[in-house]
Design a protein around this motif. Structure first.
Motif, short mmCIF file in Angstrom:
data_model
loop_
_atom_site.label_atom_id
_atom_site.label_comp_id
_atom_site.label_asym_id
_atom_site.label_seq_id
_atom_site.Cartn_x
_atom_site.Cartn_y
_atom_site.Cartn_z
N GLU B 18 75.23 63.39 24.06
CA GLU B 18 76.07 64.59 24.07
C GLU B 18 76.35 65.00 25.52
O GLU B 18 77.46 65.39 25.88
N ARG B 19 75.33 64.85 26.36
CA ARG B 19 75.50 65.19 27.77
C ARG B 19 76.53 64.25 28.41
O ARG B 19 77.45 64.69 29.10
N ALA B 20 76.38 62.96 28.15
CA ALA B 20 77.32 61.98 28.71
C ALA B 20 78.74 62.31 28.26
O ALA B 20 79.69 62.29 29.04
N GLU B 21 78.85 62.63 26.98
CA GLU B 21 80.17 62.94 26.43
C GLU B 21 80.76 64.16 27.14
O GLU B 21 81.93 64.17 27.52
N ASN B 22 79.95 65.19 27.34
CA ASN B 22 80.45 66.40 27.98
C ASN B 22 80.84 66.17 29.43
O ASN B 22 81.83 66.71 29.90
N ILE B 23 80.04 65.36 30.11
CA ILE B 23 80.40 65.07 31.50
C ILE B 23 81.75 64.37 31.55
O ILE B 23 82.60 64.66 32.38
N SER B 24 81.95 63.45 30.63
CA SER B 24 83.24 62.75 30.62
C SER B 24 84.38 63.74 30.38
O SER B 24 85.44 63.63 30.97
N PHE B 73 79.33 60.64 41.58
CA PHE B 73 78.03 61.26 41.32
C PHE B 73 77.88 61.54 39.82
O PHE B 73 76.83 61.32 39.23
N LEU B 74 78.95 61.99 39.22
CA LEU B 74 78.87 62.36 37.80
C LEU B 74 78.98 61.17 36.85
O LEU B 74 78.44 61.19 35.76
N ILE B 75 79.69 60.14 37.27
CA ILE B 75 79.90 59.02 36.35
C ILE B 75 78.93 57.86 36.58
O ILE B 75 78.19 57.47 35.69
N ILE B 84 76.67 60.06 33.87
CA ILE B 84 76.93 59.42 32.58
C ILE B 84 76.12 58.15 32.43
O ILE B 84 75.46 57.91 31.42
N ILE B 85 76.12 57.33 33.49
CA ILE B 85 75.44 56.04 33.37
C ILE B 85 73.93 56.24 33.19
O ILE B 85 73.29 55.54 32.40
N SER B 86 73.36 57.23 33.86
CA SER B 86 71.93 57.49 33.68
C SER B 86 71.64 58.02 32.28
O SER B 86 70.64 57.64 31.66
N CYS B 87 72.50 58.92 31.81
CA CYS B 87 72.29 59.46 30.46
C CYS B 87 72.31 58.34 29.42
O CYS B 87 71.48 58.31 28.51
N ILE B 88 73.24 57.42 29.59
CA ILE B 88 73.35 56.36 28.59
C ILE B 88 72.17 55.40 28.72
O ILE B 88 71.62 54.94 27.72
N GLN B 89 71.76 55.16 29.94
CA GLN B 89 70.57 54.34 30.13
C GLN B 89 69.34 54.98 29.47
O GLN B 89 68.56 54.33 28.78
N MET B 90 69.18 56.28 29.67
CA MET B 90 68.02 56.97 29.08
C MET B 90 68.12 57.00 27.56
O MET B 90 67.13 56.86 26.86
#
Lengths: 477, 313
Positions: B18-24, B73-75, B84-90
Motif C-alpha cells: 500500500e505504501r509503494a502504491e501511494n508513493i507511486s 529517492f522515492l522510487i 518503492i523498491i525497498s517497500c517491494i523488497q520488504m
C-alpha cells in the motif's frame, strides 16, 4: 538434433556408443526431440527458466545477506529416462537398504547386538559425528527412525547401479524433483505424448500420511514443518512442501516447550503440536540438549520428544547411519538383520581408519576420490585425478591427522545424459536421488531428482558446486 | 488459528505494498502537476519527502535537493527504506517467510513484481509515468488476487488491517502536505486557488473521479478535505478506512469484553466514532493540520496495540 552430439567414454544413457545406436527405450523421445529441433529447445529452455523464477524456485547460499543473489537451480530440459524393469529392482533395493538401516538404528541405540556380535566396532560408532548418546534407550513412534530419506545412486561405466550415499538426516531436493516435472509438463507437453511416464505428484500426500501416522496418540494431529528460515538454501523447498501439504511452516521462535508439550504461538494463544517435520540438523534442534549456541531450534524439544509427546521426523540420531564410513557396513547390516544379499551394490570403499586401507589410500591418492565422512554438499572432497600435487599433499596430511574422518573410493565415471550447455548438446554426468518415505508402509518415489554436472567435463553434481537438475522419467509397461 | 509471526508478516506485506502504491501516486501526480505549474508557483517535490517523514535522511544525502533526487529517492533508492523498491523488497521478504500461507497466485504476483523491479528489467526503460502506473497496477493486482483466492479467515483479516491502516495514514498525509502547499498562508483559507492543483491533489489520493461524482460543484479546498477525510463510501477516505479497521478488529477479537474493554477495543471504537461524527467545519476551525497530526498519532498507537496483542507472545 543429435548430429553433432558425441557420447563420452562413460555409460551414455541415451546412446549405446554413437548417435546412430539409441537405446531402445529412448527412441520415441528422440523422435519428439528431433521434431522440436535445437532452436525451439533452447527457446523453451529459457521459458522454463523464467517459469522457475516466477514460481520462486530459488536458493541463495548461506553466507549471502538480505540482498544476496538468488538463483534458480539450473534446469536442464532433456529428461533422463529409466526403464520400468530397472526401476522395480531399484525400488526393492532401496526398501531393503532402508529396512536394514532402521533396524540398525534401533539396535545401535538399544541392545547394540551388532556391536556385541563383532560386526561393527564400537569405536567406529561412538566416534561418529552423527552419534547421539542422548538417544540411547529410546524407541521412536512406530519404531522407525528415518521417515524421509533420499539416497544417492549412480551408474558406472557398465551401466550398473550403485548406492553412493545414504542421506538420512534432512535430505533436500524433493521440491525440485516435483517442480521439474511441473515445468516439463508446462513447457514441453509434446515430449510426454504417446508414452506413459510414471506420475510423481502423490509425493506430498504420502509425506503427509507418513507424518500423520507418527502421532500415534491422536487421530487429528497438528503437523508443522520446522525450517531454519529464509536464509537457508533449501528454504524454497520447505515452504513448497508445507504449502503442498497444507501444514504450517514454522521457525524455532514460533514454538515453545511448556509442561512437557510443544506449542505454537498463535494470535489466539498457544496451540499444541503433535508432529514436527524438522529441516534443522540435530545439532541445532534444541539448544538445551544439543548445541547451546543454536537460535534456530526450540529449547527442551528433545525432552518432549523423549517423553513421547511430540514426533520428530526424522528422529535425532539418524546421522550415525549416513556417516560415510558406516555406509561401508550397510551390506553387512543387510546380511545381519535381514539375512539377504544386497540388491543395489555399494561403491568399493577404503576406510582410512584402518591402517591397511590408509596405506593404500595414501599411495594411490591421485586415482581416488577422498571424502570427509561427515560433510555433505560436495565439500571436504578430493578428486584425485583432477587435483594438483599440492592439493593431494594437503589432503594426505589431513588424512594422517584425522584418519577416522576420511574414506576413499575409486574414481567412478558417472553415466552421462545429453544436456544443454551453452545452447549445444553435451554428455553431462548425472546421479540420481530417489526419495523413500517410511511410515506404517513405505513408498519410493518413481525416479527421483537427477542432478547433473552442467559444466563440461565436471563430475560434481551438487547444486552448491554449480550442478543442475533434470526431470527423471520412469517409463515402460 | 494463525501464527503470530504469520499474522505480522501478512499485515506488513499489505502495509508495504500500500505504501509503494501511494508513493507511486504521489510521484506521478506531482510530476504531472509540475508541468502545469507556472514558474515561481508552489514547488511540488520536497513536500513528497515530508509526506513520508524522511526529510532528514534525504537532506543529508542530497543537499542539492533536485527534483530528480526526490524522484529517485522515492522510487529506486535502496538506501531509503520507504522507497518503492525497498517497500517491494520488504513485502517480498515477508511473503517469502509465509509462502505456505499465501495462495500460489498471491506469491507469484509479489514475486513477479519484485523481479520486475530489479536492475536491467524492462520496466526501467519505460517512461516514468508508465513505470509508476505499472507498479500501482501490480500492487492492486495483488489485492485483487488476495481477495479472490484467499479464504476469508484470520490471514485475510490481518491483510486487510495492514492495508487499511497504511491507506488511512497515507491519504491523510497527502492531504496535509498538499493542503499547506496549495494554501501558502492561512489567510487564503477558503480562497480560490488554481483548480488544477486541487485536481492534482485529488488524483494523488486516487480520488478525482469519485470526488466529482460525489460533489457536483466547483472544487473547493474544504470540500476536498471533507471528501478525503470523511466520505463514508469512498474506499480511500480516512473514515472509510477507519470503519474497515474497526470492523476487522472486531471480527479478529473473538472474546471482546463489553464491561471492561481492552485498550485496543477502546482505541478502535473511539477512532471510528470520532471520524464518523465529526464535522469538517470543526476540523478546519480547530486546524486541519492538528487534526491530521493527531490522527497519525492515533494510527501509530493502534499499530502498537495490535502489535502487542497479536504479534508478540
Amino acid at each position: 538434433m543429435f548430429s553433432s552430439y558425441q557420447p563420452k567414454n562413460s555409460f551414455d544413457e541415451y546412446f549405446k556408443d554413437n548417435v546412430n545406436s539409441a537405446r531402445e527405450i529412448l527412441i520415441p523421445l528422440l523422435s519428439s526431440l528431433d521434431n522440436m529441433g535445437l532452436e525451439e529447445l533452447n527457446r523453451n529452455h529459457s521459458a522454463a527458466k523464467k517459469l522457475l523464477l516466477r514460481h520462486g524456485a530459488t536458493f541463495r547460499l548461506n553466507d549471502t545477506g538480505l540482498k544476496g543473489t538468488e538463483r534458480i537451480l539450473p534446469f536442464d530440459p532433456l529428461p533422463r529416462i529409466i526403464s520400468k524393469d530397472d526401476w522395480v529392482t531399484l525400488e526393492k533395493g532401496l526398501e531393503q537398504r532402508l529396512e536394514a538401516i532402521d533396524l540398525f538404528l534401533d539396535d545401535i541405540y538399544n541392545s547394540q547386538k551388532i556391536i556385541n556380535d563383532g560386526i561393527i566396532p564400537r569405536e567406529l560408532i561412538e566416534s561418529s559425528e552423527g552419534w547421539r548418546p542422548q538417544m540411547i534407550g529410546f524407541k521412536p513412534p512406530l519404531n522407525k527412525w528415518c521417515q524421509i530419506s533420499g539416497l544417492d545412486l549412480i551408474r558406472d561405466r557398465e551401466g550398473d547401479w550403485h548406492i553412493l550415499e545414504d542421506n538420512l538426516r534432512c535430505p533436500s531436493g524433493v521440491a525440485y524433483f516435483l517442480e521439474n516435472r511441473l515445468v516439463m509438463k508446462n513447457i514441453f507437453p509434446n515430449l510426454f505424448s504417446g508414452r506413459i511416464v510414471k506420475p510423481i505428484d502423490e509425493y506430498p500426500s504420502y509425506l503427509l500420511k507418513t507424518l500423520q501416522e507418527l502421532a500415534v496418540w491422536t487421530d487429528t494431529p497438528k503437523i508443522v514443518l520446522l525450517t531454519p528460515g529464509i536464509f537457508n538454501s533449501a528454504y524454497f523447498e520447505h515452504s513448497y512442501l508445507a504449502q503442498e501439504m497444507g501444514i504450517q511452516l514454522v521457525q524455532g521462535h514460533d514454538l515453545v516447550c511448556n509442561d512437557d508439550y510443544v506449542y505454537l504461538k498463535t494470535t489466539s494463544g498457544l496451540k499444541r503440536v503433535d508432529v514436527i517435520y524438522r529441516r534443522i540438523d540435530d545439532d541445532f534442534l534444541d539448544p538445551l540438549n544439543f548445541r547451546k549456541d543454536s537460535c534456530l531450534g526450540v529449547s527442551g524439544l528433545l525432552d518432549v520428544f523423549k517423553a513421547g509427546h511430540v514426533a520428530l521426523a526424522n528422529a535425532p540420531g539418524t546421522g550415525i547411519a549416513d556417516d560415510k564410513m558406516i555406509y561401508s557396513f550397510v551390506p553387512k547390516m543387510i546380511k545381519y538383520y535381514l539375512d539377504e544379499e544386497i540388491i543395489i551394490k555399494n561403491v568399493e570403499t577404503y576406510i582410512c581408519h584402518y591402517q591397511k586401507d590408509r596405506e593404500y589410500v595414501l599411495e594411490n591418492l591421485s586415482k581416488l576420490v577422498v571424502k570427509s565422512v561427515a560433510e555433505a554438499g560436495g565439500y571436504g572432497m578430493l578428486i584425485g585425478p583432477h587435483s594438483t600435487t599440492s592439493e593431494i599433499e594437503e589432503f594426505a596430511n589431513k588424512i594422517k591427522n584425522n584418519p577416522r574422518n576420511f574414506i576413499a573410493q575409486p574414481t567412478l565415471e558417472l553415466s552421462t545424459v545429453p544436456s544443454l550447455c551453452d545452447g549445444e548438446l553435451y554428455p553431462c554426468h548425472v546421479d540420481l536421488r530417489p526419495y523413500i518415505l517410511r511410515g506404517k508402509d513405505s513408498w519410493v518415489s518413481p525416479g527421483g531428482l537427477t542432478r547433473v554436472a552442467l559444466k563440461k567435463g565436471s563430475l560434481v553434481v551438487n547444486s552448491s558446486q554449480g550442478g543442475g537438475c533434470k526431470d527423471t522419467w520412469v517409463v515402460g509397461k | 488459528m494463525l501464527l503470530s509471526r504469520v499474522a505480522e508478516s501478512l499485515y506488513w506485506i499489505n502495509r508495504y505494498l500500500e505504501r509503494a502504491e501511494n508513493i507511486s501516486r504521489f510521484v506521478e501526480v506531482s510530476e504531472a502537476m509540475s508541468l502545469d505549474c507556472p514558474p515561481g508557483s508552489a514547488e511540488p517535490w520536497l513536500p513528497l519527502i515530508d509526506a513520508s517523514s524522511d526529510r532528514e535522511s534525504f537532506d543529508k544525502r542530497f543537499p542539492e535537493k533536485k527534483p530528480d533526487d526526490v524522484i529517485n529517492f522515492l522510487i529506486r533508492d535502496r538506501l531509503n527504506p520507504n522507497s518503492i523498491i525497498s517497500c517491494i523488497q520488504m513485502a517480498r521478504e515477508n511473503a517469502r517467510q509465509i509462502r505456505d500461507v499465501m495462495t500460489t497466485e498471491m506469491w507469484e504476483q509479489i514475486n513477479i513484481l519484485y523481479w520486475n523491479m530489479q536492475e536491467g528489467e524492462a520496466i526501467w526503460n519505460k517512461p516514468r509515468q508508465e513505470q509508476l502506473s505499472e507498479i500501482r497496477r501490480e500492487c492492486q493486482l495483488f489485492y485483487g488476487i488476495t481477495d479472490a483466492t484467499l479464504s476469508k479467515d484470520l490471514a485475510w483479516r490481518f491483510s486487510i488491517l495492514g492495508r487499511l491502516i497504511e491507506r488511512a495514514d497515507k491519504t491523510s498525509r497527502i492531504l496535509d502536505v498538499k493542503y499547506y502547499l496549495l494554501l501558502p498562508s492561512l489567510d487564503e483559507l477558503g480562497g480560490v486557488l488554481d483548480e488544477l492543483q486541487w485536481i492534482a491533489l485529488l488524483r494523488s489520493a486516487g480520488a478525482y473521479q469519485m470526488f466529482r461524482k460525489a460533489v457536483q460543484n466547483s472544487i473547493k479546498p474544504n470540500s476536498v478535505a471533507k471528501f478525503l477525510l470523511l466520505d463514508p463510501i469512498f474506499p480511500r477516505s480516512v473514515r472509510y478506512c477507519l470503519d474497515g479497521i474497526s470492523n476487522t478488529l472486531k471480527t479478529i477479537d473473538t472474546s471482546p469484553s463489553t464491561e471492561n474493554p481492552s485498550e485496543l477495543e477502546c482505541m478502535r471504537g473511539l477512532l471510528q466514532a470520532k471520524w464518523s461524527y465529526i464535522r469538517i467545519e470543526d476540523i478546519i476551525n480547530h486546524g486541519l493540520h492538528e487534526a491530521i497530526d493527531s490522527l497519525q498519532m492515533d494510527l501509530n498507537k493502534l499499530n502498537v496495540l495490535i502489535q502487542e496483542k497479536y504479534f508478540i507472545n
